[in-house]
Write an enzyme that holds these catalytic residues in place. Structure first.
Site, mmCIF file in Angstrom:
data_model
loop_
_atom_site.group_PDB
_atom_site.id
_atom_site.type_symbol
_atom_site.label_atom_id
_atom_site.label_comp_id
_atom_site.label_asym_id
_atom_site.label_seq_id
_atom_site.Cartn_x
_atom_site.Cartn_y
_atom_site.Cartn_z
ATOM 1 C CB CYS A 229 -0.970 0.009 1.165
ATOM 2 S SG CYS A 229 -1.940 -1.503 1.334
ATOM 3 C CB CYS A 345 -2.472 7.947 8.809
ATOM 4 S SG CYS A 345 -3.516 7.679 7.363
#
Length: 411
Positions: A229, A345
């Site tokens: 990713c 995140c």
């Protein structure tokens, strides 16, 4: 048209798209304006979204009933501009002109003029709390860290974030403040591509928190490393700069275009693969894997103030399941004794602390490794060995993005 009206009118339209249609700010990056006006319109819209609740509190003192959304957005923009110190004359005239030009709003031009001329000269937001996080996000964070911590997070998110750079030793770099973890922080960057060292590939834009997962992985020269990713590529650049043989994989071709461009600018190399990680198969195992998994991105609200208005939390359960799938799949590509850094995140514990606990329960052979990282404070580590970063850390330095990460060793 008066000076600044085009950018302000575009900002009002952007606010309508975010608040009325649930569109992301990124969708307006190509709005048909001169580059300078486009940049100003987006900046104005972002600033309003960071201060929407205080602006509405100010306006509600002067409104007997709520005007239509386009007019309210004109008023919000004007209030925020005035609170930020813009001269009243230009702000009021532009707001009235924008409303007067709308066929369905022109009859409210007098109201807009009256409300804005009644505003105080300064101290408009004094005593008002900062923009609050939405209920679906605020409640679990209050449960996890308490109201005081969440209030501090909201205060940081109300400010415009600084620009952080990850530096390569031996290259020119702009003047700025070196943070405890080694990133360089700029408070007023201007045009990024004009900064010293850009053309030479001496650095790339990357929040200080986002730079830590690759440092936690600590790739070594010659190691076979997978950046899973990977887009937009900051971590790939870190791994490549460390001398690792990097495979960067992501499902998005447009986002990988940025990664390729940065590899070309920096002269670093990596094998770039556009594929779905749930179906892709590598041609061998890896010494180390960095999985910065898809998540709610709630740790990046200070850089993306539209997120609280566009998302409602309904996607979190699906993201948590996808993170677990990706983690399990990545572990199958890791050599015995190899290490994997899992990162998101996100501020939500289910995408961080609880995801780690669940992974350890599914994989008894895994061990969490807590390693020393320059500039990382002891209180940021969780009892289980994960690293929890929050926007209210480093308040005196301008804060940081929210992240969770953990380094896992496969037995």
């Amino acid at each position: 048209m008066a000076e600044g009206v085009a950018a302000r009118a575009a900002a009002v339209d952007i606010l309508g798209g975010v608040l009325g249609e649930g569109r992301m700010l990124a969708e307006f990056a190509g709005v048909d304006l001169m580059p300078s006006d486009r940049a100003r319109a987006l900046r104005l819209a972002e600033t309003v979204l960071r201060h929407l609740e205080p602006a509405d509190r100010v306006l509600d003192r002067h409104l007997s009933k709520s005007p239509p959304l386009p007019v309210r957005n004109v008023l919000r923009l004007a209030v925020v501009e005035r609170a930020m110190g813009a001269p009243a004359h230009g702000v009021v005239n532009a707001a009235v002109e924008i409303v007067r030009k709308g066929r369905r709003t022109r009859h409210l031009a007098g109201l807009v003029n009256a409300v804005l001329r009644a505003l105080p000269e300064d101290g408009m937001f004094d005593g008002l709390p900062p923009q609050r996080l939405p209920r679906w996000l605020r409640q679990p964070l209050v449960h996890a860290w308490g109201r005081e911590a969440v209030g501090a997070i909201e205060a940081v998110q109300a400010g415009e974030p600084p620009l952080d750079l990850t530096l390569r030793p031996g290259f020119p770099a702009p003047a700025g403040e070196v943070l405890p973890t080694g990133s360089l922080r700029l408070t007023s960057a201007g045009q990024v591509s004009a900064l010293p060292g850009y053309a030479a590939g001496g650095w790339w834009v990357q929040d200080a928190a986002a730079a830590l997962p690759a440092r936690l992985l600590a790739a070594r020269p010659g190691e076979r490393v997978l950046d899973l990713c990977a887009a937009p590529g900051g971590k790939t650049l870190q791994l490549a700069a460390a001398g690792a043989e990097v495979t960067a994989l992501d499902i998005s071709e447009p986002r990988m275009a940025r990664l390729r461009a940065n590899l070309a600018r920096t002269g670093l190399s990596a094998r770039v693969v556009v594929a779905d990680a749930l179906h892709w198969q590598p041609d061998g195992i890896f010494d180390a894997i960095l999985l910065d998994a898809p998540c709610s991105a709630t740790g990046t609200i200070r850089r993306h103030p539209d997120l609280p208005f566009v998302k409602d939390g309904s996607e979190v359960a699906g993201l948590v399941a996808l993170q677990a799938q990706l983690l399990d799949r990545a572990l199958g590509w890791l050599k015995p004794g190899g290490r994997l850094v899992f990162a998101t995140c996100s501020l939500l514990p289910e995408e961080g602390e609880r995801q780690l606990s669940a992974a350890l329960a599914r994989h008894p052979e895994l061990a969490v490794e807590r390693v020393e990282l320059s500039g990382v404070e002891t209180r940021w580590w969780t009892a289980e060995g994960g690293l929890r970063l929050r926007p209210d850390y480093w308040v005196e330095l301008g804060g940081m993005d929210g992240f969770f990460m953990a380094r896992l060793r496969r037995g």
